[in-house]
Scaffold this motif. Sequence first.
Motif, PDB file in Angstrom:
ATOM      1  N   ILE A 119      -1.905  33.515   3.030  1.00  0.00           N
ATOM      2  CA  ILE A 119      -1.556  33.722   1.621  1.00  0.00           C
ATOM      3  C   ILE A 119      -1.842  35.178   1.256  1.00  0.00           C
ATOM      4  CG2 ILE A 119      -2.036  32.980  -0.755  1.00  0.00           C
ATOM      5  CD1 ILE A 119      -0.700  30.819   1.048  1.00  0.00           C
ATOM      6  N   LEU A 126      -2.075  37.626  -1.431  1.00  0.00           N
ATOM      7  CA  LEU A 126      -2.173  38.000  -2.848  1.00  0.00           C
ATOM      8  C   LEU A 126      -2.951  39.308  -2.990  1.00  0.00           C
ATOM      9  CD1 LEU A 126      -3.137  34.477  -4.288  1.00  0.00           C
ATOM     10  CD2 LEU A 126      -0.874  35.508  -4.240  1.00  0.00           C
ATOM     11  N   SER A 127      -4.223  39.323  -2.548  1.00  0.00           N
ATOM     12  CA  SER A 127      -5.117  40.461  -2.799  1.00  0.00           C
ATOM     13  C   SER A 127      -4.657  41.724  -2.084  1.00  0.00           C
ATOM     14  CB  SER A 127      -6.532  40.126  -2.327  1.00  0.00           C
ATOM     15  OG  SER A 127      -6.935  38.892  -2.842  1.00  0.00           O
ATOM     16  N   GLY A 151      -7.359  42.573  -6.906  1.00  0.00           N
ATOM     17  CA  GLY A 151      -7.891  41.275  -6.496  1.00  0.00           C
ATOM     18  C   GLY A 151      -7.866  40.357  -7.699  1.00  0.00           C
ATOM     19  N   SER A 152      -8.841  40.559  -8.588  1.00  0.00           N
ATOM     20  CA  SER A 152      -8.887  39.729  -9.802  1.00  0.00           C
ATOM     21  C   SER A 152      -7.663  39.953 -10.679  1.00  0.00           C
ATOM     22  CB  SER A 152     -10.147  40.060 -10.600  1.00  0.00           C
ATOM     23  OG  SER A 152     -11.284  39.836  -9.812  1.00  0.00           O
ATOM     24  N   TRP A 180      -8.069  41.126   2.874  1.00  0.00           N
ATOM     25  CA  TRP A 180      -8.867  39.881   2.848  1.00  0.00           C
ATOM     26  C   TRP A 180      -7.988  38.663   3.107  1.00  0.00           C
ATOM     27  CZ3 TRP A 180     -12.765  42.789   2.984  1.00  0.00           C
ATOM     28  CH2 TRP A 180     -13.068  43.729   2.009  1.00  0.00           C
ATOM     29  N   THR A 181      -6.932  38.822   3.871  1.00  0.00           N
ATOM     30  CA  THR A 181      -6.001  37.706   4.077  1.00  0.00           C
ATOM     31  C   THR A 181      -6.556  36.761   5.142  1.00  0.00           C
ATOM     32  OG1 THR A 181      -4.273  39.361   3.755  1.00  0.00           O
ATOM     33  CG2 THR A 181      -3.591  37.149   4.453  1.00  0.00           C
ATOM     34  N   SER A 182      -6.975  35.571   4.731  1.00  0.00           N
ATOM     35  CA  SER A 182      -7.514  34.601   5.694  1.00  0.00           C
ATOM     36  C   SER A 182      -6.466  34.313   6.766  1.00  0.00           C
ATOM     37  CB  SER A 182      -7.886  33.292   4.994  1.00  0.00           C
ATOM     38  OG  SER A 182      -8.904  33.532   4.062  1.00  0.00           O
ATOM     39  N   PHE A 202     -10.667  37.049   8.470  1.00  0.00           N
ATOM     40  CA  PHE A 202      -9.561  37.547   7.655  1.00  0.00           C
ATOM     41  C   PHE A 202      -9.143  38.934   8.117  1.00  0.00           C
ATOM     42  CE2 PHE A 202     -12.916  37.995   4.004  1.00  0.00           C
ATOM     43  CZ  PHE A 202     -13.586  38.952   4.725  1.00  0.00           C
ATOM     44  N   ILE A 229     -16.227  34.053  -4.518  1.00  0.00           N
ATOM     45  CA  ILE A 229     -15.270  35.178  -4.578  1.00  0.00           C
ATOM     46  C   ILE A 229     -13.872  34.720  -4.157  1.00  0.00           C
ATOM     47  CG2 ILE A 229     -14.678  37.442  -3.628  1.00  0.00           C
ATOM     48  CD1 ILE A 229     -17.683  37.932  -3.177  1.00  0.00           C
ATOM     49  N   ARG A 230     -13.796  34.100  -2.953  1.00  0.00           N
ATOM     50  CA  ARG A 230     -12.474  33.741  -2.413  1.00  0.00           C
ATOM     51  C   ARG A 230     -11.756  32.752  -3.337  1.00  0.00           C
ATOM     52  NH1 ARG A 230     -15.459  30.578   2.534  1.00  0.00           N
ATOM     53  NH2 ARG A 230     -15.910  28.659   1.420  1.00  0.00           N
ATOM     54  N   GLY A 231     -10.439  32.919  -3.405  1.00  0.00           N
ATOM     55  CA  GLY A 231      -9.653  32.018  -4.270  1.00  0.00           C
ATOM     56  C   GLY A 231      -9.784  32.352  -5.747  1.00  0.00           C
ATOM     57  N   THR A 244     -12.595  34.911  -8.353  1.00  0.00           N
ATOM     58  CA  THR A 244     -14.036  34.911  -8.612  1.00  0.00           C
ATOM     59  C   THR A 244     -14.374  33.986  -9.788  1.00  0.00           C
ATOM     60  OG1 THR A 244     -14.005  36.711 -10.213  1.00  0.00           O
ATOM     61  CG2 THR A 244     -14.178  37.337  -7.896  1.00  0.00           C
ATOM     62  N   GLU A 278     -16.015  34.570 -12.431  1.00  0.00           N
ATOM     63  CA  GLU A 278     -15.820  35.181 -13.756  1.00  0.00           C
ATOM     64  C   GLU A 278     -14.366  34.964 -14.204  1.00  0.00           C
ATOM     65  OE1 GLU A 278     -17.312  36.762 -11.200  1.00  0.00           O
ATOM     66  OE2 GLU A 278     -19.351  36.703 -11.984  1.00  0.00           O
ATOM     67  N   ILE A 279     -13.452  35.142 -13.268  1.00  0.00           N
ATOM     68  CA  ILE A 279     -12.027  34.974 -13.593  1.00  0.00           C
ATOM     69  C   ILE A 279     -11.717  33.503 -13.891  1.00  0.00           C
ATOM     70  CG2 ILE A 279      -9.688  35.169 -12.602  1.00  0.00           C
ATOM     71  CD1 ILE A 279     -11.096  37.873 -13.413  1.00  0.00           C
TER      72      ILE A 279
HETATM   73  C1  LIG Z   1     -13.670  34.716   2.643  1.00  0.00           C
HETATM   74  C2  LIG Z   1     -12.567  35.261   1.780  1.00  0.00           C
HETATM   75  C3  LIG Z   1     -11.267  34.873   2.034  1.00  0.00           C
HETATM   76  C4  LIG Z   1     -10.223  35.401   1.271  1.00  0.00           C
HETATM   77  N1  LIG Z   1      -8.940  35.023   1.572  1.00  0.00           N
HETATM   78  C5  LIG Z   1      -7.911  35.546   0.874  1.00  0.00           C
HETATM   79  C6  LIG Z   1      -6.561  35.220   1.224  1.00  0.00           C
HETATM   80  O1  LIG Z   1      -6.309  34.445   2.160  1.00  0.00           O
HETATM   81  N2  LIG Z   1      -5.571  35.810   0.531  1.00  0.00           N
HETATM   82  C7  LIG Z   1      -5.800  36.663  -0.499  1.00  0.00           C
HETATM   83  O2  LIG Z   1      -4.844  37.139  -1.097  1.00  0.00           O
HETATM   84  N3  LIG Z   1      -7.065  37.015  -0.854  1.00  0.00           N
HETATM   85  C8  LIG Z   1      -8.125  36.475  -0.184  1.00  0.00           C
HETATM   86  N4  LIG Z   1      -9.419  36.822  -0.524  1.00  0.00           N
HETATM   87  C9  LIG Z   1      -9.643  37.817  -1.568  1.00  0.00           C
HETATM   88  C10 LIG Z   1     -10.193  37.242  -2.869  1.00  0.00           C
HETATM   89  O3  LIG Z   1      -9.237  36.433  -3.506  1.00  0.00           O
HETATM   90  C11 LIG Z   1     -10.608  38.466  -3.735  1.00  0.00           C
HETATM   91  O4  LIG Z   1     -11.685  39.097  -3.081  1.00  0.00           O
HETATM   92  C12 LIG Z   1     -11.007  38.052  -5.126  1.00  0.00           C
HETATM   93  O5  LIG Z   1      -9.881  37.587  -5.840  1.00  0.00           O
HETATM   94  C13 LIG Z   1     -11.666  39.223  -5.903  1.00  0.00           C
HETATM   95  O6  LIG Z   1     -10.890  40.365  -5.863  1.00  0.00           O
HETATM   96  P1  LIG Z   1     -11.535  41.770  -5.456  1.00  0.00           P
HETATM   97  O7  LIG Z   1     -12.215  41.588  -4.145  1.00  0.00           O
HETATM   98  O8  LIG Z   1     -10.460  42.808  -5.558  1.00  0.00           O
HETATM   99  O9  LIG Z   1     -12.668  42.039  -6.537  1.00  0.00           O
HETATM  100  P2  LIG Z   1     -12.495  42.711  -7.965  1.00  0.00           P
HETATM  101  O10 LIG Z   1     -11.286  42.153  -8.641  1.00  0.00           O
HETATM  102  O11 LIG Z   1     -12.587  44.190  -7.812  1.00  0.00           O
HETATM  103  O12 LIG Z   1     -13.777  42.176  -8.730  1.00  0.00           O
HETATM  104  C14 LIG Z   1     -15.073  42.748  -8.553  1.00  0.00           C
HETATM  105  C15 LIG Z   1     -16.035  42.052  -9.513  1.00  0.00           C
HETATM  106  O13 LIG Z   1     -15.627  42.305 -10.869  1.00  0.00           O
HETATM  107  C16 LIG Z   1     -15.439  41.083 -11.572  1.00  0.00           C
HETATM  108  N5  LIG Z   1     -14.287  41.193 -12.475  1.00  0.00           N
HETATM  109  C17 LIG Z   1     -13.082  41.733 -12.200  1.00  0.00           C
HETATM  110  N6  LIG Z   1     -12.259  41.623 -13.269  1.00  0.00           N
HETATM  111  C18 LIG Z   1     -12.971  40.986 -14.239  1.00  0.00           C
HETATM  112  C19 LIG Z   1     -12.657  40.557 -15.567  1.00  0.00           C
HETATM  113  N7  LIG Z   1     -11.468  40.763 -16.114  1.00  0.00           N
HETATM  114  N8  LIG Z   1     -13.629  39.916 -16.264  1.00  0.00           N
HETATM  115  C20 LIG Z   1     -14.864  39.691 -15.716  1.00  0.00           C
HETATM  116  N9  LIG Z   1     -15.202  40.084 -14.456  1.00  0.00           N
HETATM  117  C21 LIG Z   1     -14.272  40.711 -13.733  1.00  0.00           C
HETATM  118  C22 LIG Z   1     -15.160  40.039 -10.504  1.00  0.00           C
HETATM  119  O14 LIG Z   1     -15.490  38.743 -10.934  1.00  0.00           O
HETATM  120  C23 LIG Z   1     -16.030  40.531  -9.351  1.00  0.00           C
HETATM  121  O15 LIG Z   1     -17.355  40.058  -9.528  1.00  0.00           O
HETATM  122  C24 LIG Z   1     -10.483  36.320   0.216  1.00  0.00           C
HETATM  123  C25 LIG Z   1     -11.802  36.705  -0.049  1.00  0.00           C
HETATM  124  C26 LIG Z   1     -12.842  36.189   0.714  1.00  0.00           C
HETATM  125  C27 LIG Z   1     -14.239  36.623   0.416  1.00  0.00           C
END
Ligand SMILES: Cc1cc2nc3c(=O)[nH]c(=O)nc-3n(C[C@H](O)[C@H](O)[C@H](O)COP(=O)(O)OP(=O)(O)OC[C@H]3O[C@@H](n4cnc5c(N)ncnc54)[C@H](O)[C@@H]3O)c2cc1C
Length: 370
Positions: free
Chosen positions: A125, A127-128, A133-134, A158-160, A210, A351-353, A355, A357-358
Amino acid sequence: MMMNAAPDYAALRAQVRQFLASEAEAGRFVPKVDSWVRGFSRDFSKRLAQRGWVAMTVPERFGGAGRTHLERFVVAEELLAAGSPVLAHWAAERQVAPMLLRIGTEEQQRRLLPGIVRGESCFAIGLSEPDSGSDLASVRTKAVRVDGGWEITGQKVWTSAGHLADFMFVLCRTSESSERHEGLSQLMVTMSSAGVSARPISTMSGEAEFAEVFFDRVFVPDTDVIGEVGRGWQQVTMELGWERNGPDRYLSTYPLLARFFELEDESLEVQKGRLAAQLIALRALAFETTTKGQEGLDFAADAALVKDAGTRFEQDSVEDVRRSLSSKVADHPELDAHLKAAQFASPTFTIRGGTNEILRTITARRLVER
Ligand SMILES: Cc1cc2nc3c(=O)[nH]c(=O)nc-3n(C[C@H](O)[C@H](O)[C@H](O)COP(=O)(O)OP(=O)(O)OC[C@H]3O[C@@H](n4cnc5c(N)ncnc54)[C@H](O)[C@@H]3O)c2cc1C
């Protein structure tokens, strides 16, 4: 009129349990915590599929068993509780198959669903991205219109299973728009296509579950557009509902908890009771949410709640076990190994799927809308 018999969940559960016990006994897998992210075995997925337990909600005309999401839920619980290696088919059956059934073309359903049901097709999947990410609406991976399809350029992170998959659902920008949630689309990339490269990322446990995935003018034919061009945001929201609502959001640490529950130590009874009560409540919530999904109702906010509460439980449970056992953990080598693995994985649960907070923002918005 003949009524369909109610599914016999207990019988199904017993069959899956028996299969898993025989697989583990034969050494075909070693139970792991977080096995839906850390256990990749195409052979295991195929053996499971031969019994009809992969993507079991797919209708018979596409090779599936035509069973309910609740039956799938029961099978998923057993697979996760046993710590079996399900990553190779997990995204395909958890979210790709339901998405294809809801918005795929008849041709896509005929072409893609049988391979998923046989446990042969591994999906990732996408997305990120490095700066997205968020805030998914800010994705920069771009697809431009070319003869017969689209050409994708950009990067995911971070694509699993991104380095192991056969296909990836990629969220990308297909047109510029002043409204950030518009102009996004989902394209399916065949990972063997020219211009795709993937680099595994190692976690602190030393495993590489990933990857970063790069697209350099990768051609995607029109037949591999998922749903409608420009409706990527709405589609991904639906997809994330399927990704967030299941037992994988509170059972990642279950192999550890199972060993903990087995310990014969009266001083641990209260702790065990507390953990079991929380698990029962989370299960009820997730089962209820799956029922909504089964009925075609909007369950995105409910799924966000399941994931928020479930993953907090997962993290807390690791700490609870560690504190309760303290130095005694060395007396139980299998439990100790699960505890160490769970401690490494624990930060990723929330975090995954998406966070937590989101997820809380999604839930709060929905409450205001009601
Ligand atoms: C084991 C694992 C597997 C994963 N697998 C996949 C995958 O298969 N495919 C995929 O696409 N992604 C995958 N991810 C990525 C995951 O979805 C993202 O890491 C996650 O969505 C957070 O995005 P980011 O890392 O860019 O953090 P950021 O978006 O930079 O966030 C950093 C921090 O800021 C906080 N934050 C950000 N915006 C806000 C807001 N508006 N309000 C409050 N707090 C906020 C967040 O909660 C977080 O604590 C995976 C991650 C992990 C750890």
